[in-house]
Design an enzyme around this catalytic site. Structure first.
Site, mmCIF file in Angstrom:
data_model
loop_
_atom_site.group_PDB
_atom_site.id
_atom_site.type_symbol
_atom_site.label_atom_id
_atom_site.label_comp_id
_atom_site.label_asym_id
_atom_site.label_seq_id
_atom_site.Cartn_x
_atom_site.Cartn_y
_atom_site.Cartn_z
ATOM 1 N N GLY A 66 36.912 34.796 -3.020
ATOM 2 C CA GLY A 66 35.870 34.340 -2.805
ATOM 3 C C GLY A 66 35.037 33.187 -2.271
ATOM 4 O O GLY A 66 36.154 32.502 -1.850
ATOM 5 N N LYS A 124 37.245 37.028 7.380
ATOM 6 C CA LYS A 124 36.263 35.974 7.477
ATOM 7 C C LYS A 124 36.689 34.644 8.225
ATOM 8 O O LYS A 124 36.004 33.787 8.774
ATOM 9 C CB LYS A 124 35.376 35.576 5.988
ATOM 10 C CG LYS A 124 36.590 35.170 5.031
ATOM 11 C CD LYS A 124 36.751 33.599 5.097
ATOM 12 C CE LYS A 124 37.950 33.332 3.959
ATOM 13 N NZ LYS A 124 38.232 31.944 3.861
ATOM 14 N N VAL A 175 47.777 24.889 7.080
ATOM 15 C CA VAL A 175 47.989 26.448 7.521
ATOM 16 C C VAL A 175 46.694 26.920 8.102
ATOM 17 O O VAL A 175 45.591 26.675 7.275
ATOM 18 C CB VAL A 175 48.508 27.383 6.823
ATOM 19 C CG1 VAL A 175 48.520 28.712 7.224
ATOM 20 C CG2 VAL A 175 50.147 27.004 6.215
#
Length: 338
Positions: free
Chosen positions: A139, A194, A282
């Site tokens: 989320g 996303k 990362v």
């Protein structure tokens, strides 16, 4: 909820923040990592300076380099390791487990090569004899805000609603709240994709475009994420929730987002290898772009933003030219789902 023993695998920014949330809730938390100096720092100084310069962790949070010790007799295990090593760490855990635990993960990505979601990897590598159905924790959540106990709302998703409710109770408190969902495919797909749109939104900022363009890429980005998710079996409603539009907003608009910052640097003309070296973290959106592009090609799903970013990163196309090319694409209806 009674006190639980929880192993958090991955002492990065998000793993550390989640460890603190669990510790605040009175649970016994064991952080595991493989960088000796970092683990010693957490145990000795109660800091994790690589990610949080001014934060002191509770001394009750213990860190380990020995995985067997970290997961010994725990009630649940939370994977917060990079996508590319999830399978490797899962294999190691599977070889050491001696009792049944709740398996959770809070990473966002798709495995290169196999195109698999992380819950699928965990299901493949860890026998049902030793685990519940996988619970995905995902989320709109910047670690930099959660670590200072800023209000954060996210999702716990599992095919087993009782497992999701267990994780909901495990994490929820006065500043951190979870909602349950059974659409694992949608939650994981939204969380992974996303990051691609965040790279694009950052690139627009780096190129000097304004709010109109940024709103457009986020909105149309949500449309193509949803298109692919539905093709993979997701519930379209998931993409209007916390793990969908919520996560896309927070990742696609904030300087806290490493994917947004990477896109911003690309837009300003920096080379990808220099960006990754300078950030020292990362950037999941880079590898996820390739995986998502390949999946979209295989399923014939229209994903122009993903394609534009793919061409810029992997084919050497100019990022501005790739974005402008989208403006001359074939006219379409706003609500096309293919």
């Amino acid at each position: 909820m009674t006190k639980q023993k929880i192993a958090v695998l991955g002492p990065g920014s998000w793993g550390t923040a989640l460890a603190q949330v669990l510790n605040d809730n009175g649970h016994e938390v064991r952080l595991w990592g493989n960088v000796v100096e970092q683990i010693e720092e957490i145990n000795t100084n109660h800091t994790n300076q690589r990610y949080f310069k001014d934060i002191t962790l509770d001394s009750k949070i213990k860190a380990y380099t020995n995985l067997e010790e970290a997961i010994n007799n725990v009630d649940s295990i939370l994977f917060v390791v990079p996508t590319k090593v999830t399978r490797l760490v899962a294999k190691q855990v599977a070889n050491l487990l001696k009792h049944k635990v709740v398996i959770m993960h809070a990473s966002k990505g798709l495995e290169p090569g196999t195109h698999e979601r992380l819950s699928t990897i965990l299901e493949e590598e860890i026998s049902e004899q030793y685990r519940s159905d996988i619970v995905v924790v995902s989320g709109p959540s910047h670690a930099e805000e959660a670590i200072v106990r800023d209000i954060t709302l996210i999702t716990a998703a599992s095919k087993d609603i009782e497992a999701a409710k267990y994780v909901q109770k495990l994490f929820s408190n006065h500043y951190f709240r979870l909602y349950t969902n059974t659409d694992v495919v949608g939650v994981e797909t939204a969380g992974a994709l996303k990051n691609i749109i965040a790279v694009g939104a950052g690139a627009l900022h780096g190129l000097g475009y304004g709010d109109n363009a940024k709103a457009a890429i986020i909105t149309r980005g949500l449309a193509e994420i949803t298109r692919l998710g539905v093709q993979l079996g997701a519930d379209p409603l998931t993409f209007s929730g916390l793990s969908g539009v919520g996560d896309l907003i927070v990742t696609g608009t904030s300087v806290h987002s490493r994917n947004w910052r990477a896109g911003d640097a690309l837009g300003r003309g920096e080379k990808l290898e220099d960006i990754e070296k300078n950030m020292g973290m990362v950037i999941e959106g880079i590898s996820t772009t390739k995986v998502a592009y390949e999946i979209a090609q295989n399923l014939n799903v229209y994903m122009p933003i993903t394609e534009a970013i793919y061409k810029s990163i992997y084919e050497g196309a100019n990022i501005k030219d790739s974005i402008l090319d989208m403006m001359s694409n074939e006219f379409r209806s706003e609500n096309e789902w293919h």
